[in-house]
Design an enzyme around this catalytic site. Structure first.
Site, PDB file in Angstrom:
ATOM      1  N   HIS A 168       0.834  -1.010   0.115  1.00 50.77           N
ATOM      2  CA  HIS A 168       0.018  -0.020   0.112  1.00 50.77           C
ATOM      3  C   HIS A 168       1.146   1.057   0.161  1.00 50.77           C
ATOM      4  O   HIS A 168       1.770   1.437   0.753  1.00 50.77           O
ATOM      5  CB  HIS A 168      -0.861   0.101   1.203  1.00 50.77           C
ATOM      6  N   ASN A 209       8.420  -3.849   3.267  1.00 52.67           N
ATOM      7  CA  ASN A 209       7.203  -3.653   3.311  1.00 52.67           C
ATOM      8  C   ASN A 209       6.540  -3.611   4.895  1.00 52.67           C
ATOM      9  O   ASN A 209       5.811  -2.996   5.409  1.00 52.67           O
ATOM     10  CB  ASN A 209       6.065  -4.265   2.526  1.00 52.67           C
TER      11      ASN A 209
END
Length: 297
Positions: free
Chosen positions: A121, A154
């Site tokens: 994201h 991430n």
């Protein structure tokens, strides 16, 4: 129009988003980014809690903007389980919601090791969930908000940065505006989708620019603190440090984007050349008890 013209912008608002164009400035501090690449257009997609500039060439956003604020209460829905193609995009730009898989580790000493990739994201689920609610949260799972990020990065330094912005900076600083996006190497590795053959390049690093207005009038850049960061994919689970600090100028050169586009040129140049002295500490920069309602001027 020549690239040297400061008004040049090779971007367009997606037709479906035109009615919501007035929301852009709520998420983009002092103007949305302009795209200075004359060969590859950026499409601006406006969502309920954030805005992205999507690149058909890169098959992912080149920039994403959101805003977090201190709140007495917030909602906290469970994380959605599914990812979704963004139906606003043309069929050729829908990369399908499957995981990105793995790529060969670019480290010459990796010995054939594979690097797992996450659907990373750019605008985080948790921040939009707490700030804007369920529908806005679900929109963060559009693939038009995803970039192929190394799993360790991430889940490590990038997740820690997102948590710091939401849980430390917003409560301490009242309002924080965020701009994030990828930075590509000269010959990036690609993820190839079976069936369609669509190729998604894997970024070399990511940038994050934070804006914290500390004095009234809050839109004046002399009253705004800026922290610009560049985080390589190889950063993994390391901690944010001085070596990640950069300037907006350096990010612009690496991305062919132009930030702070609503500022006069001189004020923009001064702000973009500055580098923060250190990673922000999560301590209050304002005294809320002393912050009274100020008249518009």
């Amino acid at each position: 129009m020549p690239e040297t013209d400061d008004t040049y912008d090779n971007s367009e608002i997606h037709p479906d988003c035109k009615p919501s164009e007035y929301l852009i400035d709520l998420f983009c501090f002092n103007g949305r980014p302009f795209n200075k690449d004359p060969d590859h257009k950026v499409t601006v997609l406006i969502n309920h809690g954030y805005v992205v500039g999507f690149s058909s060439f890169r098959k992912q956003p080149l920039w994403a903007a959101y805003r977090v604020a201190d709140a007495d209460h917030h909602v906290d829905y469970d994380r959605p389980q599914l990812f979704y193609d963004d139906e606003r995009l043309s069929a050729g730009d829908r990369i399908d919601p499957r995981p990105f898989g793995k790529i060969p580790d670019p480290d010459p000493n990796a010995g054939g090791r594979q690097v797992p990739l996450n659907r990373g994201h750019l605008v985080p689920n948790e921040a939009i969930n707490q700030q804007f609610g369920r529908l806005a949260q679900m929109e963060t799972f559009f693939m038009s908000n995803m970039s192929p990020q190394y799993a360790r990065m991430n889940q490590g330094i990038w997740a820690n940065l997102e948590a710091r912005i939401l849980n430390d900076y917003a409560p301490a600083m009242d309002h924080v505006w965020v701009l994030v996006g990828p930075i590509f190497g000269d010959n990036p590795p690609v993820v190839t989708r079976s069936g369609s053959g669509v190729q998604i390049p894997v970024p070399e690093s990511y940038y994050c620019i934070l804006f914290d207005p500390i004095r009234y009038p809050y839109g004046r850049m002399s009253n705004v603190e800026v922290l610009a960061l560049t985080i390589p994919q190889s950063a993994g689970r390391e901690q944010l440090s001085q070596r990640h600090i950069t300037s907006i100028d350096a990010i612009e050169r690496a991305t062919q984007l132009d930030f702070l586009t609503r500022l006069p040129n001189r004020a923009e140049a001064r702000a973009e050349a500055l580098m923060a002295d250190d990673i922000w500490a999560p301590t209050p920069r304002r005294r809320r008890t002393a912050l009274e309602i100020e008249p518009d001027q």
